[in-house]
Design a protein around this motif. Structure first.
Motif, PDB file in Angstrom:
ATOM      1  N   ALA A 157      -7.461  -8.542   3.071  1.00 45.80           N
ATOM      2  CA  ALA A 157      -6.655  -8.109   2.045  1.00 45.80           C
ATOM      3  C   ALA A 157      -5.714  -9.135   1.321  1.00 45.80           C
ATOM      4  CB  ALA A 157      -6.219  -6.799   2.094  1.00 45.80           C
ATOM      5  N   GLN A 158      -5.511 -10.130   2.213  1.00 39.99           N
ATOM      6  CA  GLN A 158      -4.416 -10.978   1.793  1.00 39.99           C
ATOM      7  C   GLN A 158      -5.260 -12.431   1.255  1.00 39.99           C
ATOM      8  OE1 GLN A 158      -1.297 -10.069   2.170  1.00 39.99           O
ATOM      9  NE2 GLN A 158      -2.115  -8.273   3.098  1.00 39.99           N
ATOM     10  N   GLY A 217      -2.072  -2.992  -2.465  1.00 39.81           N
ATOM     11  CA  GLY A 217      -1.892  -3.495  -1.274  1.00 39.81           C
ATOM     12  C   GLY A 217      -1.000  -2.510  -0.522  1.00 39.81           C
ATOM     13  N   SER A 258      -5.582  -2.860   3.103  1.00 43.26           N
ATOM     14  CA  SER A 258      -4.673  -3.648   4.044  1.00 43.26           C
ATOM     15  C   SER A 258      -5.213  -4.374   4.939  1.00 43.26           C
ATOM     16  CB  SER A 258      -3.597  -2.545   4.862  1.00 43.26           C
ATOM     17  OG  SER A 258      -4.359  -1.849   5.503  1.00 43.26           O
TER      18      SER A 258
END
Length: 316
Positions: free
Chosen positions: A264-265, A293, A260
């Protein structure tokens, strides 16, 4: 039987406070308000902000709360609710008797958990890990934090700071100084500021045309557009995190790894490098451990804080 709990998440930049209702199903969150932490004004000021937010939430709660659950930055003694250590991002926060101060001010019992531990408990119990017996939760943003949760219990360690995955030795960070004073730790390479620094080192611009500093989101956009410096900076961060996650799975053998946080995006340059390095380091029995995720985002620490309170001896 449902329980209404005031939940607070204290970070270096903001304090979030809301009502979490726990019952037989998925927790319900309502009336969440966020205010600046103003950490630079010192621990006493932050405490006053927290107490004010809690008191307001109690007044406006639809049902009488059973107590207060808090997720806080810093090292927390979960038995006493004291902040035993905090870095320079929260000056004067270390040494705060948070639980007892909130109880004295509001009359409600209070339990406190470290913010990453609370985040992990929320994700493990009610988020991406709810069907797993164990999970390693890693939050990657401005820093890198983690926690190992097994059968709904967070591993705390002898000094209540287990899970500092950002401060484990990382081959990809060899020679890189860390904010903690050591050299070669994961965080300065894998966290957002490390991606920005690497991008600039590779020739990327430090600012946008209007003078705004380039941040991780902008680097991600540039990587998606084919900027080679941006792609390489993200790949370096993904590679570093992947090799550490492989090593951690060799040691802890979680049923899954939950990622997270803003980093992590990142896009495929980051995620492809992470998965490749993970497989390179993981032993065959754990090489297929799912990397997934998180699903709760900013709600995770609030839910985890409420869950921690609900498990305490205060709830009859």
């Amino acid at each position: 039987m449902s329980q209404t709990i005031v939940a607070v998440d204290i970070g270096g930049t903001k304090v979030a406070c809301g009502i979490v209702t726990l019952g037989d199903g998925t927790p319900r969150i309502s009336s969440v308000e966020k205010v600046p932490t103003e950490a630079e004004r010192g621990g006493a000021h932050v405490l006053s902000v927290v107490i004010e937010r809690v008191a307001s939430a109690i007044r406006h709660a639809g049902a009488r709360p059973v107590g207060v659950g808090i997720s806080s930055a810093g090292v927390v003694n979960p038995r006493t609710g004291d902040i035993t250590f905090a870095n320079d991002l929260m000056p004067g926060w270390g040494g705060t008797s948070l639980s007892s101060e909130v109880t004295t001010a509001t009359g409600f019992p209070c339990r406190v958990l470290n913010d990453v531990h609370a985040h992990a408990l929320g994700e493990a119990r009610w988020g991406a890990g709810r069907d797993a017996q164990s999970c390693l939760v890693v939050a990657v943003g401005t820093g890198v934090g983690g926690a190992f949760v097994e059968r709904g219990h967070v591993m705390l360690g002898a000094h209540d700071e287990a899970g500092h995955i950002g401060h484990v030795c990382c081959p990809a960070a060899s020679g890189v100084p860390c904010s903690c004073g050591a050299v070669g730790h994961l965080e300065p390479v894998a966290a957002g500021p490390g991606i920005v620094s690497e991008y600039v080192r590779r020739g990327g611009t430090k600012t946008l045309p209007d003078g705004t500093p380039v941040d991780g989101a902008e680097i991600d956009r540039r990587a998606a557009a084919g900027d080679e410096a941006a792609r390489a900076a993200q790949a370096r961060a993904g590679h570093a995190l992947g090799e550490v996650l492989g090593s951690m799975c060799n040691m802890l053998d979680p049923a899954c790894v939950i990622l997270s946080g803003s980093v992590a995006q990142c896009g495929s340059d980051w995620s492809d490098a992470l998965h490749a390095s993970f497989v390179d380091q993981a032993m065959p029995p754990v090489a297929k451990t799912p990397l997934m995720g998180g699903t709760l985002a900013g709600a995770a620490p609030l839910i985890g804080a409420a869950e921690n309170f609900a498990r305490s001896a205060y709830v009859l």
